[in-house]
Scaffold this motif. Sequence first.
Motif, mmCIF file in Angstrom:
data_model
loop_
_atom_site.group_PDB
_atom_site.id
_atom_site.type_symbol
_atom_site.label_atom_id
_atom_site.label_comp_id
_atom_site.label_asym_id
_atom_site.label_seq_id
_atom_site.Cartn_x
_atom_site.Cartn_y
_atom_site.Cartn_z
ATOM 1 N N PHE A 213 0.838 -1.204 0.000
ATOM 2 C CA PHE A 213 0.000 0.000 0.000
ATOM 3 C C PHE A 213 0.874 1.255 0.000
ATOM 4 C CE2 PHE A 213 -2.018 3.438 2.433
ATOM 5 C CZ PHE A 213 -3.174 3.621 1.696
ATOM 6 N N THR A 214 1.905 1.271 0.839
ATOM 7 C CA THR A 214 2.790 2.425 0.909
ATOM 8 C C THR A 214 3.518 2.648 -0.408
ATOM 9 O OG1 THR A 214 3.126 1.899 3.243
ATOM 10 C CG2 THR A 214 4.600 3.520 2.279
ATOM 11 N N TYR A 215 3.940 1.549 -1.038
ATOM 12 C CA TYR A 215 4.654 1.648 -2.317
ATOM 13 C C TYR A 215 3.751 2.238 -3.403
ATOM 14 C CZ TYR A 215 7.135 0.213 -6.543
ATOM 15 O OH TYR A 215 7.778 0.194 -7.767
ATOM 16 N N VAL A 216 2.522 1.726 -3.507
ATOM 17 C CA VAL A 216 1.573 2.227 -4.502
ATOM 18 C C VAL A 216 1.240 3.689 -4.225
ATOM 19 C CG1 VAL A 216 -0.791 2.006 -5.390
ATOM 20 C CG2 VAL A 216 0.590 -0.043 -4.988
ATOM 21 N N LEU A 217 1.062 4.039 -2.945
ATOM 22 C CA LEU A 217 0.746 5.421 -2.563
ATOM 23 C C LEU A 217 1.905 6.353 -2.932
ATOM 24 C CD1 LEU A 217 -1.484 7.052 -1.039
ATOM 25 C CD2 LEU A 217 -0.074 6.784 1.012
ATOM 26 N N SER A 218 3.136 5.942 -2.622
ATOM 27 C CA SER A 218 4.308 6.760 -2.946
ATOM 28 C C SER A 218 4.467 6.925 -4.450
ATOM 29 C CB SER A 218 5.577 6.114 -2.362
ATOM 30 O OG SER A 218 5.499 6.031 -0.968
ATOM 31 N N LEU A 219 4.243 5.838 -5.205
ATOM 32 C CA LEU A 219 4.376 5.875 -6.655
ATOM 33 C C LEU A 219 3.332 6.810 -7.267
ATOM 34 C CD1 LEU A 219 6.326 4.478 -8.616
ATOM 35 C CD2 LEU A 219 4.548 2.756 -9.030
ATOM 36 N N SER A 220 2.094 6.716 -6.765
ATOM 37 C CA SER A 220 1.008 7.560 -7.271
ATOM 38 C C SER A 220 1.281 9.030 -6.969
ATOM 39 C CB SER A 220 -0.327 7.145 -6.641
ATOM 40 O OG SER A 220 -0.611 5.794 -6.923
ATOM 41 N N PHE A 221 1.714 9.303 -5.740
ATOM 42 C CA PHE A 221 2.014 10.673 -5.338
ATOM 43 C C PHE A 221 3.160 11.244 -6.176
ATOM 44 C CE2 PHE A 221 4.065 13.726 -2.307
ATOM 45 C CZ PHE A 221 3.034 14.649 -2.303
ATOM 46 N N HIS A 229 4.645 19.087 -12.799
ATOM 47 C CA HIS A 229 5.971 19.673 -13.043
ATOM 48 C C HIS A 229 6.639 20.142 -11.752
ATOM 49 C CE1 HIS A 229 5.200 19.471 -17.346
ATOM 50 N NE2 HIS A 229 4.050 20.091 -17.158
ATOM 51 N N LEU A 230 6.384 19.377 -10.668
ATOM 52 C CA LEU A 230 7.063 19.635 -9.403
ATOM 53 C C LEU A 230 8.270 18.713 -9.289
ATOM 54 C CD1 LEU A 230 3.903 19.794 -7.089
ATOM 55 C CD2 LEU A 230 5.168 21.732 -8.040
ATOM 56 N N GLN A 231 9.107 18.974 -8.297
ATOM 57 C CA GLN A 231 10.271 18.110 -8.102
ATOM 58 C C GLN A 231 9.806 16.708 -7.725
ATOM 59 O OE1 GLN A 231 13.001 19.579 -5.201
ATOM 60 N NE2 GLN A 231 14.549 18.028 -5.602
ATOM 61 N N TYR A 232 10.284 15.699 -8.441
ATOM 62 C CA TYR A 232 9.849 14.325 -8.177
ATOM 63 C C TYR A 232 11.055 13.382 -8.217
ATOM 64 C CZ TYR A 232 10.299 13.706 -13.254
ATOM 65 O OH TYR A 232 10.783 13.646 -14.533
ATOM 66 N N HIS A 233 10.810 12.133 -7.794
ATOM 67 C CA HIS A 233 11.857 11.120 -7.755
ATOM 68 C C HIS A 233 11.702 10.167 -8.942
ATOM 69 C CE1 HIS A 233 12.977 12.359 -3.708
ATOM 70 N NE2 HIS A 233 11.698 12.327 -3.380
ATOM 71 N N THR A 234 12.778 9.479 -9.259
ATOM 72 C CA THR A 234 12.681 8.435 -10.288
ATOM 73 C C THR A 234 11.995 7.223 -9.679
ATOM 74 O OG1 THR A 234 14.798 7.430 -9.687
ATOM 75 C CG2 THR A 234 14.848 9.232 -11.310
ATOM 76 N N ASN A 235 11.483 6.338 -10.536
ATOM 77 C CA ASN A 235 10.825 5.124 -10.063
ATOM 78 C C ASN A 235 11.779 4.264 -9.232
ATOM 79 O OD1 ASN A 235 8.495 5.910 -11.285
ATOM 80 N ND2 ASN A 235 8.675 4.528 -13.044
ATOM 81 N N GLU A 236 13.056 4.276 -9.587
ATOM 82 C CA GLU A 236 14.041 3.494 -8.837
ATOM 83 C C GLU A 236 14.215 4.057 -7.427
ATOM 84 O OE1 GLU A 236 16.600 0.564 -7.820
ATOM 85 O OE2 GLU A 236 15.365 0.697 -9.646
ATOM 86 N N GLU A 237 14.211 5.406 -7.309
ATOM 87 C CA GLU A 237 14.325 6.037 -5.994
ATOM 88 C C GLU A 237 13.101 5.726 -5.132
ATOM 89 O OE1 GLU A 237 17.043 10.003 -6.935
ATOM 90 O OE2 GLU A 237 14.881 10.056 -7.325
ATOM 91 N N VAL A 238 11.925 5.705 -5.773
ATOM 92 C CA VAL A 238 10.704 5.349 -5.040
ATOM 93 C C VAL A 238 10.790 3.900 -4.569
ATOM 94 C CG1 VAL A 238 8.199 5.031 -5.228
ATOM 95 C CG2 VAL A 238 9.292 7.021 -6.279
ATOM 96 N N LYS A 239 11.319 3.033 -5.413
ATOM 97 C CA LYS A 239 11.463 1.621 -5.058
ATOM 98 C C LYS A 239 12.404 1.445 -3.865
ATOM 99 C CE LYS A 239 12.604 -2.906 -7.005
ATOM 100 N NZ LYS A 239 13.073 -3.634 -8.212
#
Length: 391
Positions: A213-221, A229-239
Amino acid sequence: MKKNTNLKKGKTIQDKANTKFLTNKRILIISLGFIITIVLISLTIWKILDVDFANFGKRVSHATSTRPGLLVFLILFLLIKPIIASVSATVRLIEMGIKVKWYDTLSMCFTLIFLQNITPANLVFDPFSIYWIKSHNVENSRAYCIVATNGLIYQMIQMLVTLPSFCFIAADYQNYKEADATALSFYWLMVVGFALDWFILGFFFLTSFSSHFTYVLSLSFNNVKKLLHLQYHTNEEVKQKYLREQKAKKESIEMIKHWKYTIIISLIFFVGEIWTYGAMYVSLQWIAPDNVGLPFWGIFNCANVAVTACKMFPIPGSQMALDVALKETILISGHVNNQLQPDETEPLVKDSILVFRMFSAYIPTLLGIPAFGFLCYLQFKFIKKTKKAVA
């Protein structure tokens, strides 16, 4: 006693400086919150409660001389409430084998109650709790686990205490419907607040124990930030963040399984909830006329429902919102006005709410100012020392 295996070894001065609590953003939030709180308290006393201070003084003077026992309860409530609200973190530190000085906990408790009463939601409450835990050489992930698990336990206990009051009020729905529009409005505010309680409990549970749940929530956010167009992380960083949080969730589960300490914390929160809602009854009974005896559980349920109805208002210390909710629910319930003349009921209820708020919020907040000032002094002193060491 377990040995503390979560201490950060070789923590440098610069590392400690990076964990400071009073960032520019938090200083701004605290300053604005303090100003807003003063304004809201003033409006509440003069407009919502419309206090006649001459009459209020007579009530308090008479109550002090005739009901000293209830006054003692209110003074104990004033002193113990901050400790009940905050001591759970100390219990977890003791569980880890960390010695905590009593005055350290006391300072933390009154600082927390000060921050809780002048800032909305948990904007500063949780960050300060984490900061205080980390100041005892506890690593970040462990500090977050302590705050998260204690938050989950508190939410569960709150639901347990609120459920009977909710059922009691819901059973009286027809009377609310027939009373007036205000009564029905507060009934539905209570329903929405109770539903929000369940939502918060579910969210706490999922974020504490469900890594997926936390992973999906972080990925969606993260994707939303990317679209905006805000500062975001790469998918690898989210992982990688997900993997770190997965480890933290295992720690949370293990922490909950330390049943001795979990039960102690649950009992502390349970007593705190009963203590708080019961204080509204004591405040009302303390200044009530000598021939008036009020039902404890009726007033207890009113206070419980009033707090529940204010859940969707992110206001510092629930100022104004809680006072209005308490006034309306107690007046509508009929627990007071069936024993007094109509012109006596409303002033009594308003004065009792002021007494309750004085002992539950206003005076504890004032006591929290020197505790918070001491925190500011310590941090300023430490930063000054850090700059010298770095230079």
